[in-house]
Write a protein that holds these residues in place. Structure first.
Motif, PDB file in Angstrom:
ATOM      1  N   GLU A 165       8.380  11.729  -6.270  1.00  0.00           N
ATOM      2  CA  GLU A 165       8.065  10.406  -4.570  1.00  0.00           C
ATOM      3  C   GLU A 165       8.801  10.059  -4.337  1.00  0.00           C
ATOM      4  O   GLU A 165       9.411   9.155  -5.558  1.00  0.00           O
ATOM      5  N   TRP A 167       9.572   6.210  -3.116  1.00  0.00           N
ATOM      6  CA  TRP A 167       9.148   5.231  -2.479  1.00  0.00           C
ATOM      7  C   TRP A 167      10.091   3.379  -2.217  1.00  0.00           C
ATOM      8  O   TRP A 167      10.774   3.831  -2.630  1.00  0.00           O
ATOM      9  N   LEU A 169      10.272  -0.259  -1.788  1.00  0.00           N
ATOM     10  CA  LEU A 169       9.721  -1.078  -2.426  1.00  0.00           C
ATOM     11  C   LEU A 169      10.756  -2.410  -1.252  1.00  0.00           C
ATOM     12  O   LEU A 169      12.463  -2.617  -2.025  1.00  0.00           O
ATOM     13  N   VAL A 267       9.016   8.401  -7.957  1.00  0.00           N
ATOM     14  CA  VAL A 267       7.464   8.220  -8.560  1.00  0.00           C
ATOM     15  C   VAL A 267       6.854   9.440  -9.153  1.00  0.00           C
ATOM     16  O   VAL A 267       7.051   9.894  -8.099  1.00  0.00           O
ATOM     17  N   THR A 272       1.558   7.325  -9.011  1.00  0.00           N
ATOM     18  CA  THR A 272       1.379   6.009  -7.040  1.00  0.00           C
ATOM     19  C   THR A 272      -0.154   5.352  -7.323  1.00  0.00           C
ATOM     20  O   THR A 272       0.644   4.817  -7.215  1.00  0.00           O
ATOM     21  N   GLN A 276       0.962   1.693  -6.624  1.00  0.00           N
ATOM     22  CA  GLN A 276      -0.036   0.617  -5.818  1.00  0.00           C
ATOM     23  C   GLN A 276      -0.962  -0.183  -6.585  1.00  0.00           C
ATOM     24  O   GLN A 276      -0.971  -1.825  -5.462  1.00  0.00           O
ATOM     25  N   CYS A 287       5.224  -1.194  -0.086  1.00  0.00           N
ATOM     26  CA  CYS A 287       5.324  -0.714  -0.717  1.00  0.00           C
ATOM     27  C   CYS A 287       4.788   0.783  -0.324  1.00  0.00           C
ATOM     28  O   CYS A 287       3.517   0.979  -0.191  1.00  0.00           O
ATOM     29  N   CYS A 288       5.583   1.819   0.160  1.00  0.00           N
ATOM     30  CA  CYS A 288       4.172   2.992   0.718  1.00  0.00           C
ATOM     31  C   CYS A 288       6.116   3.963   0.206  1.00  0.00           C
ATOM     32  O   CYS A 288       6.818   3.385   0.040  1.00  0.00           O
ATOM     33  N   ARG A 289       5.183   5.178   0.190  1.00  0.00           N
ATOM     34  CA  ARG A 289       5.749   6.653  -0.097  1.00  0.00           C
ATOM     35  C   ARG A 289       6.293   7.024   1.496  1.00  0.00           C
ATOM     36  O   ARG A 289       5.781   6.862   2.370  1.00  0.00           O
ATOM     37  N   ILE A 290       7.773   7.775   1.225  1.00  0.00           N
ATOM     38  CA  ILE A 290       8.452   7.810   2.713  1.00  0.00           C
ATOM     39  C   ILE A 290       9.228   8.677   2.524  1.00  0.00           C
ATOM     40  O   ILE A 290      10.135   8.817   3.573  1.00  0.00           O
ATOM     41  N   SER A 292      10.250  12.871  -0.198  1.00  0.00           N
ATOM     42  CA  SER A 292       9.740  13.882  -1.592  1.00  0.00           C
ATOM     43  C   SER A 292      11.143  14.477  -2.172  1.00  0.00           C
ATOM     44  O   SER A 292      12.513  14.202  -1.707  1.00  0.00           O
TER      45      SER A 292
END
Length: 324
Positions: A165, A167, A169, A267, A272, A276, A287-290, A292
């Motif tokens: 994934e 992410w 930051l 990640v 994950t 978090q 901090c977010c998944r954006i 893949s």
């Protein structure tokens, strides 16, 4: 030639007098960056002596944009140090020391450049240990380099794999600096916060939470994703609706900006939750998944509400340092 004439001739040689250009740096930077090294550790020798390290060494170098050096020399000096420290952190490392090379037409801009670098060195607690100064230049220029050490796993961008994934930051607590596309969350931050954030990437690497990373640079978030994909050889899908940003900040400006603290992370899905939990207590951080990493030809695609648009075709190349 008499001894007196010889002495006068040697005393006036340009190569000797030019060494006076070093004086401003000597008046700004700490002469004893590593007291436990004794006299050999004092600045002013032909090379800087650094403490022995047990990890793998990392090196980086950045040249500052000429317009920034001319328009805002203090900020150029500050940024020259900051971007180098960020590059070391992106690899999971800890910065040891920095050096600089500066060319100016006189003392005024030189002093501002030195003050900016000195301020950043003090705030991040990373010493300036040497460099080159020239006050007789027809142009203004600055380059800064850093040596760091990775005492744990190295966060090479080449280590990202299909199934990872992507992410984001980044420090949300900032503002755009003047008219530049620079998200400044550093110049007004406390030294403690700056140092704490800089140590996050090595900690994430040591815990195995993150295994590949890329510092968001002048290419912005999307441009950095392109460099990430080129390095690892895997396609990246960026999910635009998932990209969090500070209130009142335009999407396009956010995607294009250069944040003072901003990274793209690879990640594994199994990590994950730990990521978090480790960062959720810091109100400054997004901090977010954006997106893949996928399988197939190297490329970067933008996705929104099911629609997809190709941003970059990996067959075009970008930096030339792609994954073979």
């Amino acid at each position: 030639m008499s001894l007196l004439s010889l002495a006068e001739e040697l005393r006036c040689q340009s190569g000797l007098l030019a060494k006076r250009d070093i004086r401003p740096a000597a008046s700004v930077f700490n002469h004893v960056p590593f007291p436990h090294l004794g006299k050999p550790g004092r600045l002013g020798d032909d090379a800087a002596l650094l403490p022995a390290q047990s990890g793998q060494l990392l090196m980086a170098c950045e040249g500052m944009h000429p317009a920034l050096v001319v328009e805002d020399p203090w900020f150029a000096g500050w940024s020259g140090v900051l971007v180098n420290l960020s590059d070391i952190a992106a690899m999971g490392g800890r910065p040891l020391a920095v050096v600089n090379s500066v060319w100016t037409a006189g003392p005024d801009s030189l002093q501002r450049l030195l003050e900016g670098m000195s301020s950043a060195c003090d705030r991040f607690a990373v010493p300036m240990v040497g460099g080159h100064s020239n006050q007789q230049s027809p142009y203004e220029a600055l380059s800064v380099a850093v040596l760091g050490v990775a005492e744990g796993p190295v966060l090479s961008a080449r280590s990202a794999s299909p199934g990872d994934e992507l992410w984001l930051l980044v420090n949300r607590s900032g503002r755009f600096y003047r008219h530049y596309p620079f998200w400044d969350a550093a110049t007004a931050a406390s030294p403690g916060l700056l140092r704490s954030h800089l140590s996050l990437l090595p900690a994430l690497a040591a815990d195995g939470i993150v295994h590949a990373a890329k510092d968001i640079s002048m290419g912005g978030l999307c441009g950095t994703a392109v460099m990430f994909a080129e390095s690892c050889g895997s396609p990246i899908t960026l999910e635009l609706d998932a990209i969090e940003r500070p209130d009142q900040v335009d999407e396009q400006a956010w995607l294009r900006c250069f944040p003072s603290f901003g990274y793209l992370l690879a990640v594994r899905p199994s990590m994950t939750g730990r990521l978090q939990r480790m960062l959720q207590g810091d109100p400054h951080l997004i901090c977010c998944r954006i997106g893949s990493f996928g399988s197939g030809p190297c490329r970067v695609a933008l996705q929104r509400e099911g629609d997809q648009e190709l941003l970059w075709d990996g067959s075009e190349g970008l930096t030339g340092f792609g994954c073979d």
